[in-house]
Structures are given as C-alpha cells and as structure tokens.
Design an enzyme around this catalytic site. Structure first.
Site, PDB file in Angstrom:
ATOM      1  CE  LYS A 189       3.711   0.382  -0.876  1.00 49.51           C
ATOM      2  NZ  LYS A 189       4.298   0.879   0.414  1.00 49.51           N
ATOM      3  CB  ALA A 191       3.541  -0.554   5.879  1.00 52.95           C
ATOM      4  N   PRO A 222       4.425   6.416  -2.918  1.00 60.57           N
ATOM      5  CG  PRO A 222       4.911   8.957  -2.583  1.00 60.57           C
ATOM      6  CD  PRO A 222       5.046   7.289  -1.815  1.00 60.57           C
ATOM      7  N   GLY A 241      -5.343   2.331   5.223  1.00 60.71           N
ATOM      8  CA  GLY A 241      -4.252   3.230   5.619  1.00 60.71           C
ATOM      9  C   GLY A 241      -4.914   4.655   6.041  1.00 60.71           C
ATOM     10  CD  GLU A 263      -9.917  -0.373   8.141  1.00 59.15           C
ATOM     11  OE1 GLU A 263     -10.009   0.841   8.656  1.00 59.15           O
ATOM     12  OE2 GLU A 263      -9.022  -1.273   8.591  1.00 59.15           O
ATOM     13  CB  CYS A 298      -8.159   1.911  12.191  1.00 58.79           C
ATOM     14  SG  CYS A 298      -7.996   0.256  11.696  1.00 58.79           S
ATOM     15  CD  GLU A 400      -6.729   7.351  12.311  1.00 62.33           C
ATOM     16  OE1 GLU A 400      -6.177   7.611  11.403  1.00 62.33           O
ATOM     17  OE2 GLU A 400      -6.978   6.365  12.702  1.00 62.33           O
ATOM     18  CG  PHE A 402      -2.745   5.448  14.079  1.00 63.49           C
ATOM     19  CD1 PHE A 402      -3.778   5.288  13.729  1.00 63.49           C
ATOM     20  CD2 PHE A 402      -1.761   4.433  13.603  1.00 63.49           C
ATOM     21  CE1 PHE A 402      -4.266   3.987  13.111  1.00 63.49           C
ATOM     22  CE2 PHE A 402      -1.937   3.438  12.898  1.00 63.49           C
ATOM     23  CZ  PHE A 402      -3.300   3.031  12.635  1.00 63.49           C
TER      24      PHE A 402
END
Ligand code: NAI
Ligand code: MG
Length: 498
Positions: A189, A191, A222, A241, A263, A298, A400, A402
């Site tokens: 799946k 992003a 979802p 993610g 992860e 990350c 975080e 990002f």
C-alpha cells in the site's frame, strides 16, 4: 531477459499514464470503486495526475491474487526466485532516470541531490537480496542418532507492506525484495503523497515476475492500509511511517496474532565533542539532517549537542554551509533543496519554527533563500532553520518534526550530553564526533539507538542492519538476518528411522 517497457523520461507524461491505476494480479487496473484522488507537485501545487483510491474491495482482489501466486512461487527453488528478484534489480537500474524524475515530481525532492541517489540504490536492494537466496538454509540438530532432526525455513505466505512517501522506492525495496526471495507474495500500500514512482517500479518488475506475486494499491491509510493489515490471509505486516499509525497497525496485528515489523520515527542525536574536527562535523550535520531532503528523514540528526568550546564556530559554519545550498525547482539540475511534500507537513514544520521563535532564550537562524522564480510562488518551500539554544524540553526539541529544522544545544560535560541524547522516546540513530577513541567507544555502547556512527553520517544500505529501539520501532531491516527472521518461519522436522 530484458524489459519490454521503454523508459519514459517525461515525468508529467508518466504520471498521466499511471493515473487511476493499481497493479493487481499482473494487470494495471482501475480501483473497484472507480474513484481517484489528486496527486500534487509540491513545488507548484499543480495537480500532476490522479491516483487510484483503493479500498477494501481492491485489498480483497490483491490478496486473493497473492495467495494464488504464492503457492506456485514457494514451490520454485530458492535460487530461481533469487535470480528473478535480482533481475528486477537489473530492470530498475535500466530505468533509474525515469524513476528518479517521477519521484521528484510527486514528492518535491530534488532530482540531483536526492531522487537520483534513491533510484540508484533501489536496484541494489533487489540484487543484494536476490543473491541471498541460497542462504535460506536450515540446520540439522544432534537430537537422537536414530532420528534425523532438522529445521527448514518456510515462507509466511502473503505479506502486507505499508510504506511512506519520504523514500518510497528504497523503503519499499527493503520490504518486498527479502519477502519475495523468501517465497512470499506481497501486497504493497503506497503513501497517498507518492503513489506513482513505486507503481512504475512494480510495473517494471512485473515484466519478469509471475502475475499476482507483487501487487500494489494506492489509497488512504484507514480505507486501504487498515483493511490490508486486517485481512485474514495476510500473515505478516511490515510498516514504515509514524509512531501513531504504527501503533494502530500493531494493535490490529495483535488481534490476528501475526508478526509485524515497524520502522517508526526518530529524534536522533548528534554529539560534537570539543576535540572534534569541526569542518567534518558540520558536513556530517548537513548530511545527517538531510537538508537536501528538506529534513524529511526518520534518521535525521535533528538534535545536535555541541561542546561549548566549538559551539559558536560550529553554528556559524553550519549556517554558512546551508546558506550556500540552492532551493528551487526539484527537477532543475542546479537545485540542492526542493519542496516539502504536502500542505499538512508544511504547516506542521512552520508551526515548530514558530514555537522556536517564541521560545525564551532560543535564536532561530533561517538559512538559504526561498526560490525567486514566480512559477514556484505557490510551492511548499521552507527555509532550513537552526533553532539554537532551544530549551531541551520544548516541543521542537522533543517531537519529530520531519522537516528542515535542527535543534542545537550547548554542553560542557560529556555525561550531560550522553544523558540528554538518550532522554527521548526514540532510538533510531545517533552519531558522535570526537578524536578521542576512548570517548567514542564509551559513547557507541551507551547511546540508545539501532544505528550508531562515529565521525560520519552515512545513510542506510543493504547489509547494514537498520531499525530502531524504544518508540522507533520493532525489528530490523536490510540484512540476511532480517530476511530470515521477518519473512520466514522455522519448521522443525524429525524423521524417526528406527
Ligand atoms: P503515516 O504513518 O500516517 O503514513 C505512513 C503510511 O501508513 C501511509 O502509506 C499511510 O497511508 C498509511 N496509513 C495511515 N493510516 C493507516 C492505518 N490506519 N492503517 C494502515 N495504514 C495506514 O505518516 P504520515 O501521515 O505520512 O506522516 C505523519 C508523520 O509521520 C510525519 O510528520 C513524520 O513525523 C512521520 N513519518 C515517519 C516516517 C519514517 O520514515 N519513519 C515516514 C513518514 C512519516
Ligand atoms: Mg498519517
């Protein structure tokens, strides 16, 4: 064997061609619902195509195809599977420029500094894991001389892989290459922000793989990710993610009692001792912060602890170095730094910078310059920010981000730096910069992280175990051991010959 698909170097054309499609059972097909959502170029905010809006019905179709393909795939000798996976690497390598351009268009990462690098190492993962196929070995066990007791490695079945947008190709490869070599079929799946480059990569691999072995869906977390995790025929989930979504995935997997690899995020420390080579440490901070990827990593070295003796020199040199970087059109060869992936991330990053500006005692240094080109006027560009002397307990220092935001802290005592470095819920990566071997050795053992480096800041690559401790995740990726542990189970067999 050679690919029958010609490279398409125009990413706009390629995005249109791939619009509204998913790969299920060897075919590029529209989602069952017929719905799509827009994919936006972060540098201009223009729509470049429409991604298939996959949902539970597509998950069901993809998993059914995977179940069927996996039965035959597992019967093939491991070396034959490995050869085909390595062949995927060769095909991806021949198409790396078009893949790099496409991932640039959808993510806003700069082509020269980021996307070409990612597309370049993409094929490595397939070559590496393909070559590990003969290592899917078992053991004989000295249990009883009258009995042959042995173990074999069996595939799990169907693996669900959920991936993020920041390094979508490589992170996908580190999951699907070992899964397939080990004899599993996969449903990926992608992003929401980056569905096209990974779909193109899978379409290319499909020219050598049996239909249904590798399926890729796009859609919302979802609506498409969650039913994939929950599907009764999915026997393993591997996810990269956010911590928040990772916990949701883990809970669903717990209900099914299936293994997961997670992860998750990071808030990785970098410690610069007073005896460090400051120029090297500054270069390491630029690389470690992934300023060329707008900090969207990350493992970003986003908490930098600098000894007071070299602090001001380090900060001045870091600012000068980031100032010299060119922010602009990600597809332009002159560009070092591109755009932030989405409006949501852009707002989040700016909010942390604003908190930094309002924090008592902090100085916010904004680096480089926003692009002047009016075509990029609506682009999601953010000036890299150094939050100097930001309080250690403030939100930018703990959470975080990002984004291109580094927090810098001054220290005088080594013990204080080590304790502060470990004072985080995360534990993905860490670096220390010193000329003193004793300090380096002490730090590598005490830093709570899965990936620790001294006087360098390299990125993940095949054969180097990768993954975090604490809230940064569960399980490691990128090695032989990870393939065996996460994509097979060990069966014990006893043959009584008496
Ligand atoms: P996310 O964790 O929500 O998304 C990652 C993937 O999970 C996407 O494919 C998404 O569609 C899927 N997903 C979302 N909800 C799901 C659900 N309920 N069930 C199954 N799959 C689901 O991360 P997002 O929203 O892109 O970014 C939020 C923050 O997460 C970032 O600001 C960053 O801090 C962190 N992040 C960390 C990454 C890493 O490499 N560790 C990568 C991307 C984001
Ligand atoms: Mg999310």
């Amino acid at each position: 064997m050679s690919s029958t698909i010609e490279p398409v170097l125009d990413p706009f054309a390629l995005a249109r061609t791939l619009s509204g499609k998913q790969l299920i059972d060897g075919q590029l097909v529209a989602p069952r619902s017929g719905r799509t959502f827009d994919v936006v170029n972060p540098a201009t905010q223009e729509t470049v195509g429409q991604a298939a809006w996959g949902d539970e019905a597509d998950v069901a179709a993809a998993v059914a195809a995977a179940v069927k393909a996996q039965r035959e795939w597992a019967k093939r000798p491991a070396r034959e599977r490995g050869k085909l996976v390595a062949e995927c690497g060769r095909i991806l390598d021949a198409h790396k420029e078009e893949i790099a351009r496409l991932v640039t268009l959808e993510t806003g990462k700069a082509l020269r500094t980021e996307s070409r690098v990612e597309a370049g190492v993409l094929s490595d993962a397939f070559t590496f894991f393909g070559g590990l196929a003969p290592e899917l070995k078992g053991e004989t066990v000295p249990f009883n001389p009258a009995m042959l007791t042995m173990t074999v490695r069996e595939p799990i079945g169907v693996v669900g892989a959920i991936i993020p947008w920041n390094v979508p190709l490589l992170l996908m490869a580190l999951k699907i290459a070992p899964a397939m070599v080990a004899g599993n079929a996969v449903v990926v799946k992608s992003a929401e922000e980056a569905p096209f480059a990974v779909l193109r990569a899978c379409q290319l691999m499909q020219t050598v793989l049996p239909p249904g072995l590798l399926n890729i869906l796009s859609g919302m977390g979802p609506e498409c990710g969650a039913p994939l995790v929950a599907h009764p025929k999915v026997g393993k989930v591997t996810f990269t993610g956010s911590v928040e979504t990772g916990k949701i995935v883990y809970k669903t997997a717990a209900d099914k009692l299936i293994p997961v690899t997670l992860e998750l995020g990071g808030k990785s420390p970098m410690i610069v001792m007073g005896d460090a080579d400051v120029d090297k440490a500054v270069a390491g901070a630029v690389a470690g912060m992934r300023f060329t990827r707008q900090g969207q990593s990350c493992t970003a070295s986003s908490r930098i602890f600098v000894h007071a003796d070299v602090h001001d020199d380090f900060v001045a040199k870091l600012k000068a170095k980031v100032d010299a970087m060119v922010m602009g059109d990600p597809l332009d060869e002159a560009t070092d730094i591109g755009a932030i992936v989405s409006r949501q991330q852009y707002d989040k990053v700016l909010n942390y910078i604003r908190i930094g500006e309002e924090s008592p005692g902090a100085t916010v240094l904004k680096c480089s310059a926003l692009p002047a080109d009016p075509k990029l006027g609506k682009g999601l560009f953010v000036q890299p920010a150094l939050l100097v002397d930001i309080p250690r307990d403030s939100a930018p220092a703990r959470e975080e981000i990002f984004g291109p935001v580094a927090c810098l802290f001054r220290f005088t005592e080594y013990e204080d730096a080590i304790q502060a470095a470990n004072d985080t819920e995360y534990g993905l990566a860490a670096t220390i910069w010193t000329r003193d071997l004793k300090t380096a050795m002490d730090a590598v053992h005490r830093l709570e992280a899965g990936f620790v480096q001294v006087n360098q800041n390299l990125v993940v690559q095949p054969n180097l175990s990768y993954g975090g401790v604490k809230a940064s995740g569960l399980g490691k990726e990128a090695t032989l051991e990870s393939m065996l542990e996460h994509f097979t189970h060990k069966k014990t067999i006893i043959i009584n010959m008496g």
